[in-house]
Design an enzyme around this catalytic site. Structure first.
Site, PDB file in Angstrom:
ATOM      1  N   ASP A  86       0.921  -1.114   0.021  1.00  0.00           N
ATOM      2  CA  ASP A  86      -0.045  -0.038  -0.035  1.00  0.00           C
ATOM      3  C   ASP A  86       0.789   1.283  -0.125  1.00  0.00           C
ATOM      4  O   ASP A  86       2.118   1.342  -0.077  1.00  0.00           O
ATOM      5  CB  ASP A  86      -0.884  -0.027   1.267  1.00  0.00           C
ATOM      6  N   CYS A 119       2.543  -3.405   4.156  1.00  0.00           N
ATOM      7  CA  CYS A 119       2.061  -1.896   4.521  1.00  0.00           C
ATOM      8  C   CYS A 119       2.557  -1.479   5.710  1.00  0.00           C
ATOM      9  O   CYS A 119       3.785  -1.597   5.919  1.00  0.00           O
ATOM     10  CB  CYS A 119       0.331  -2.263   4.964  1.00  0.00           C
ATOM     11  N   THR A 164       2.410  -1.646   9.119  1.00  0.00           N
ATOM     12  CA  THR A 164       2.656  -2.587  10.103  1.00  0.00           C
ATOM     13  C   THR A 164       2.661  -3.933   9.835  1.00  0.00           C
ATOM     14  O   THR A 164       2.969  -4.983  10.600  1.00  0.00           O
ATOM     15  CB  THR A 164       1.852  -2.331  11.399  1.00  0.00           C
ATOM     16  N   HIS A 197       5.879 -24.141  11.139  1.00  0.00           N
ATOM     17  CA  HIS A 197       4.691 -24.454  12.195  1.00  0.00           C
ATOM     18  C   HIS A 197       3.321 -24.317  11.746  1.00  0.00           C
ATOM     19  O   HIS A 197       2.508 -24.900  12.139  1.00  0.00           O
ATOM     20  CB  HIS A 197       4.957 -23.982  13.626  1.00  0.00           C
ATOM     21  N   HIS A 209       3.180 -30.913  11.773  1.00  0.00           N
ATOM     22  CA  HIS A 209       2.223 -29.809  12.037  1.00  0.00           C
ATOM     23  C   HIS A 209       0.895 -29.907  11.305  1.00  0.00           C
ATOM     24  O   HIS A 209       0.091 -28.814  11.450  1.00  0.00           O
ATOM     25  CB  HIS A 209       2.796 -28.304  12.166  1.00  0.00           C
TER      26      HIS A 209
END
Length: 149
Positions: free
Chosen positions: A8, A65, A67, A98, A132
């Site tokens: 973004d 973006c 964060t 995992h 997993h």
């Protein structure tokens, strides 16, 4: 390996540098990112990257973006996507190993260019550990149940 890449406006400064780095390393990149002036809505780009991964037009997705959180929330709404926000090298590795993450979400405001590239390299180079798989199947069942409601 083919990557779906989306950014973004908050990632405008790192967008081309990250993309060029991975293209020079031999990755094929389909860029769905914002390349204009002003601001944009990150969910638009998260959906485009997620659709490319779901349809197998891309092997993995990279979203950047401010964060990584917003992109992760939006991408995880798409059936078949496991998007992880990764704050360091360990989380980038464990997200795949995992959790079977197929989309990596990063924050341009929380990491340097070097840190972003290092996390992407680790994400792309880490295999999923089959032990997993049972947990991933449980997540898929949750998804199916929600789709049937």
């Amino acid at each position: 390996m083919k990557l779906a890449f989306g950014t973004d406006h908050a990632a405008a400064e790192v967008r081309n540098k990250v993309k060029e780095y991975f293209q020079s390393a031999g990755y094929e990149i389909e860029d769905f990112g914002f390349c204009g002036d002003g601001s944009c809505d990150y969910p638009d780009y998260a959906v485009k990257v997620a659709e490319a991964v779901i349809s197998k037009k891309a092997d993995r997705g990279i979203l950047i973006c401010g964060t990584g959180i917003g992109m992760s929330i939006a991408a995880n709404k798409m059936k078949g996507i496991i998007a992880a926000v990764c704050w360091n090298e360990d989380t980038a590795k464990l997200a795949v190993r995992h959790n079977g993450a197929n989309v990596l979400c990063l924050g341009s405001r929380t990491a340097t260019l070097s840190e972003l590239c290092q996390r992407i390299k680790i994400f792309l180079g880490t295999p999923f550990e089959e032990r997993h798989l049972q947990r991933i199947r449980k997540i898929e069942e949750i998804e199916k149940q929600q789709c049937q409601k």
